[in-house]
Write a protein that holds these residues in place. Structure first.
Motif, PDB file in Angstrom:
ATOM      1  N   GLY A   1      -2.947  -5.823  12.123  1.00 10.63           N
ATOM      2  CA  GLY A   1      -2.028  -5.240  11.150  1.00 10.63           C
ATOM      3  C   GLY A   1      -1.103  -6.249  10.499  1.00 10.63           C
ATOM      4  O   GLY A   1      -0.259  -5.887   9.673  1.00 10.63           O
ATOM      5  N   SER A   2      -1.266  -7.544  10.813  1.00 12.02           N
ATOM      6  CA  SER A   2      -0.353  -8.549  10.240  1.00 12.02           C
ATOM      7  C   SER A   2      -0.719  -8.923   8.808  1.00 12.02           C
ATOM      8  O   SER A   2       0.035  -9.650   8.160  1.00 12.02           O
ATOM      9  CB  SER A   2      -0.310  -9.795  11.128  1.00 12.02           C
ATOM     10  OG  SER A   2      -1.600 -10.332  11.283  1.00 12.02           O
ATOM     11  N   GLY A   3      -1.881  -8.471   8.330  1.00  5.66           N
ATOM     12  CA  GLY A   3      -2.226  -8.697   6.921  1.00  5.66           C
ATOM     13  C   GLY A   3      -3.398  -9.629   6.673  1.00  5.66           C
ATOM     14  O   GLY A   3      -3.689  -9.977   5.529  1.00  5.66           O
ATOM     15  N   LYS A   4      -4.150  -9.988   7.724  1.00  2.00           N
ATOM     16  CA  LYS A   4      -5.230 -10.975   7.580  1.00  2.00           C
ATOM     17  C   LYS A   4      -6.333 -10.497   6.628  1.00  2.00           C
ATOM     18  O   LYS A   4      -6.744 -11.221   5.727  1.00  2.00           O
ATOM     19  CB  LYS A   4      -5.826 -11.312   8.956  1.00  2.00           C
ATOM     20  CG  LYS A   4      -4.810 -11.849   9.953  1.00  2.00           C
ATOM     21  CD  LYS A   4      -5.430 -12.168  11.298  1.00  2.00           C
ATOM     22  CE  LYS A   4      -6.019 -10.992  12.043  1.00  2.00           C
ATOM     23  NZ  LYS A   4      -5.040  -9.945  12.432  1.00  2.00           N
ATOM     24  N   SER A   5      -6.809  -9.263   6.852  1.00  2.00           N
ATOM     25  CA  SER A   5      -7.904  -8.753   6.011  1.00  2.00           C
ATOM     26  C   SER A   5      -7.435  -8.554   4.578  1.00  2.00           C
ATOM     27  O   SER A   5      -8.185  -8.830   3.625  1.00  2.00           O
ATOM     28  CB  SER A   5      -8.437  -7.421   6.559  1.00  2.00           C
ATOM     29  OG  SER A   5      -8.942  -7.609   7.845  1.00  2.00           O
TER      30      SER A   5
ATOM     31  N   ALA B   1       1.940  -5.103   3.149  1.00  2.00           N
ATOM     32  CA  ALA B   1       0.900  -5.811   3.897  1.00  2.00           C
ATOM     33  C   ALA B   1       1.020  -7.323   3.742  1.00  2.00           C
ATOM     34  O   ALA B   1       0.729  -8.067   4.676  1.00  2.00           O
ATOM     35  CB  ALA B   1      -0.473  -5.339   3.445  1.00  2.00           C
TER      36      ALA B   1
ATOM     37  N   TYR C   1       0.860  -1.188   0.000  1.00  3.91           N
ATOM     38  CA  TYR C   1       0.000   0.000   0.000  1.00  3.91           C
ATOM     39  C   TYR C   1       0.890   1.230   0.000  1.00  3.91           C
ATOM     40  O   TYR C   1       1.888   1.277   0.712  1.00  3.91           O
ATOM     41  CB  TYR C   1      -0.870   0.059   1.257  1.00  3.91           C
ATOM     42  CG  TYR C   1      -1.950  -0.997   1.328  1.00  3.91           C
ATOM     43  CD1 TYR C   1      -3.005  -1.004   0.430  1.00  3.91           C
ATOM     44  CD2 TYR C   1      -1.914  -1.980   2.314  1.00  3.91           C
ATOM     45  CE1 TYR C   1      -4.009  -1.965   0.509  1.00  3.91           C
ATOM     46  CE2 TYR C   1      -2.917  -2.945   2.394  1.00  3.91           C
ATOM     47  CZ  TYR C   1      -3.955  -2.928   1.488  1.00  3.91           C
ATOM     48  OH  TYR C   1      -4.945  -3.871   1.571  1.00  3.91           O
TER      49      TYR C   1
ATOM     50  N   PRO D   1      -1.316 -10.837  14.872  1.00  2.51           N
ATOM     51  CA  PRO D   1      -1.655  -9.572  15.523  1.00  2.51           C
ATOM     52  C   PRO D   1      -2.349  -8.609  14.579  1.00  2.51           C
ATOM     53  O   PRO D   1      -2.301  -8.802  13.360  1.00  2.51           O
ATOM     54  CB  PRO D   1      -0.298  -9.015  15.963  1.00  2.51           C
ATOM     55  CG  PRO D   1       0.746  -9.938  15.465  1.00  2.51           C
ATOM     56  CD  PRO D   1       0.113 -11.101  14.807  1.00  2.51           C
TER      57      PRO D   1
ATOM     58  N   HIS E   1      -9.143 -13.834  15.877  1.00  5.03           N
ATOM     59  CA  HIS E   1      -8.327 -13.674  17.083  1.00  5.03           C
ATOM     60  C   HIS E   1      -8.786 -14.676  18.151  1.00  5.03           C
ATOM     61  O   HIS E   1      -8.226 -14.708  19.234  1.00  5.03           O
ATOM     62  CB  HIS E   1      -8.472 -12.249  17.651  1.00  5.03           C
ATOM     63  CG  HIS E   1      -7.822 -11.186  16.816  1.00  5.03           C
ATOM     64  ND1 HIS E   1      -6.469 -11.010  16.771  1.00  5.03           N
ATOM     65  CD2 HIS E   1      -8.333 -10.248  15.991  1.00  5.03           C
ATOM     66  CE1 HIS E   1      -6.169  -9.997  15.969  1.00  5.03           C
ATOM     67  NE2 HIS E   1      -7.296  -9.525  15.469  1.00  5.03           N
TER      68      HIS E   1
ATOM     69  N   THR F   1       3.537   0.486   2.804  1.00  3.74           N
ATOM     70  CA  THR F   1       3.309  -0.608   3.757  1.00  3.74           C
ATOM     71  C   THR F   1       3.339  -1.925   3.005  1.00  3.74           C
ATOM     72  O   THR F   1       2.652  -2.075   1.993  1.00  3.74           O
ATOM     73  CB  THR F   1       1.922  -0.458   4.431  1.00  3.74           C
ATOM     74  OG1 THR F   1       1.838   0.825   5.003  1.00  3.74           O
ATOM     75  CG2 THR F   1       1.705  -1.518   5.492  1.00  3.74           C
TER      76      THR F   1
HETATM   77  N1  LIG Z   1      -6.122   0.706   2.214  1.00  2.00           N
HETATM   78  C1  LIG Z   1      -4.977   0.716   2.885  1.00  2.00           C
HETATM   79  N2  LIG Z   1      -4.061   1.719   2.694  1.00  2.00           N
HETATM   80  C2  LIG Z   1      -2.882   1.743   3.357  1.00  2.00           C
HETATM   81  N3  LIG Z   1      -2.509   0.786   4.245  1.00  2.00           N
HETATM   82  C3  LIG Z   1      -3.376  -0.226   4.481  1.00  2.00           C
HETATM   83  C4  LIG Z   1      -4.646  -0.302   3.832  1.00  2.00           C
HETATM   84  N4  LIG Z   1      -5.290  -1.419   4.274  1.00  2.00           N
HETATM   85  C5  LIG Z   1      -4.459  -2.000   5.172  1.00  2.00           C
HETATM   86  N5  LIG Z   1      -3.311  -1.282   5.293  1.00  2.00           N
HETATM   87  C6  LIG Z   1      -2.153  -1.632   6.149  1.00  2.00           C
HETATM   88  O1  LIG Z   1      -1.730  -2.937   5.784  1.00  2.00           O
HETATM   89  C7  LIG Z   1      -1.351  -3.680   6.948  1.00  2.00           C
HETATM   90  C8  LIG Z   1      -2.202  -4.938   7.047  1.00  2.00           C
HETATM   91  O2  LIG Z   1      -3.550  -4.555   7.354  1.00  2.00           O
HETATM   92  P1  LIG Z   1      -4.740  -5.621   7.514  1.00  2.00           P
HETATM   93  O3  LIG Z   1      -5.999  -4.848   7.680  1.00  2.00           O
HETATM   94  O4  LIG Z   1      -4.658  -6.597   6.409  1.00  2.00           O
HETATM   95  O5  LIG Z   1      -4.323  -6.334   8.896  1.00  2.00           O
HETATM   96  P2  LIG Z   1      -5.186  -7.323   9.841  1.00  2.00           P
HETATM   97  O6  LIG Z   1      -4.237  -8.405  10.261  1.00  2.00           O
HETATM   98  O7  LIG Z   1      -6.418  -7.734   9.156  1.00  2.00           O
HETATM   99  O8  LIG Z   1      -5.525  -6.395  11.084  1.00  2.00           O
HETATM  100  P3  LIG Z   1      -6.793  -6.488  12.133  1.00  2.00           P
HETATM  101  O9  LIG Z   1      -6.591  -7.745  12.951  1.00  2.00           O
HETATM  102  O10 LIG Z   1      -6.609  -5.243  12.951  1.00  2.00           O
HETATM  103  O11 LIG Z   1      -8.044  -6.485  11.315  1.00  2.00           O
HETATM  104  C9  LIG Z   1      -1.506  -2.730   8.135  1.00  2.00           C
HETATM  105  O12 LIG Z   1      -0.242  -2.155   8.390  1.00  2.00           O
HETATM  106  C10 LIG Z   1      -2.499  -1.692   7.629  1.00  2.00           C
HETATM  107  O13 LIG Z   1      -2.301  -0.457   8.270  1.00  2.00           O
END
Ligand SMILES: Nc1ncnc2c1ncn2[C@@H]1O[C@H](COP(=O)(O)OP(=O)(O)OP(=O)(O)O)[C@@H](O)[C@H]1O
Length: 220
Positions: A43-47, A22, A13, A41, A198, A20
């Motif tokens: 921000g680890s990239g799951k979504s 991701a 991103y 955790p 989680h 970032t």
């Molecule tokens: N649209 C975006 N623009 C910039 N950075 C992004 C965007 N979407 C996610 N990120 C960044 O990418 C990284 C992974 O985010 P993601 O949402 O995939 O994590 P996650 O593991 O699902 O977190 P959570 O458990 O909080 O939902 C994070 O550092 C987040 O800040």
């Protein structure tokens, strides 16, 4: 060969001067009749991973195969066709249209995918325990009821693959139990399930756990 395969996925991103990373080379496979939990955790990239797997987002590197068909780097209408035919999706933001009742949300999903029927809808409403709320609008539902309605929508088309992002994130233990029971019953129907969570309780029902950290798989 898995129903769902991800090979060496990268996703960057860019916002302002910042980059970032991701996802950094994530590969995984989910077979029929398997529940894979993705944990890590915040921000680890799951979504990000789930969005790429669903073809809602395009990875910058690597590719995704759904039922042996590559979904990555294809025109959106082709991705949408594969998605609606094969994948049930429950994102963190939910999957209910606010201006439609629970029943209408399910019927819309089935009609867009040309799949499912009223019998399946009634069955899912019963299995999720929200049959009595079928005429309610999303804003009238509790968090737990909305989560169950979302599951009913995601499963209404009898998908081969279910992708769920934090389905038990903010629900009571009764709803969590309902959702776990539902996962187990669709696993028995040979669905491939990938769930970001989680919850240690939910993960304990998975066949495998994939641990993500800083966009990389660190165990599994
Ligand atoms: N649209 C975006 N623009 C910039 N950075 C992004 C965007 N979407 C996610 N990120 C960044 O990418 C990284 C992974 O985010 P993601 O949402 O995939 O994590 P996650 O593991 O699902 O977190 P959570 O458990 O909080 O939902 C994070 O550092 C987040 O800040």
């Amino acid at each position: 060969m898995g129903l769902l395969n991800a090979v060496d996925l990268y996703r960057f991103y860019h916002s302002n001067e910042e980059e970032t990373l991701a996802l950094r080379g994530v590969s995984l496979e989910v077979k029929a009749g398997e529940i894979v939990a993705v944990m890590g955790p915040s921000g680890s990239g799951k979504s990000t991973l789930l969005s790429c797997l669903a073809g809602l987002d395009e990875p910058d590197g690597g590719y995704v195969e759904v039922m042996g068909q590559r979904i990555t780097r294809r025109p959106e209408e082709e991705r949408a066709a594969i998605r609606s035919a094969e994948i049930g999706i429950l994102l963190q933001s939910g999957n209910l249209f606010e201006h439609l009742t629970v029943e209408e949300n399910i019927l819309l999903q089935m009609s867009l995918a040309h799949r499912g029927d009223r019998k399946r809808m009634n069955d899912l409403l019963n299995r999720t325990g929200i049959s009595h709320r079928r005429s309610a609008y999303p804003e009238e539902l509790s968090g737990g009821e909305a989560a169950r309605a979302g599951m009913a929508v995601a499963l209404s088309t009898n998908p081969s693959i279910l992708l769920a992002d934090e389905p038990t994130g903010e629900v009571d233990s009764e709803t969590e139990k309902h959702i776990i029971n539902l996962f187990e019953s669709v696993r028995n129907e040979r669905c491939a399930i990938l769930v970001a969570t989680h919850s240690e309780t939910l993960a304990s029902y998975a066949n495998r756990i994939v641990h993500l950290r800083d966009g990389m798989v660190v165990g599994g």
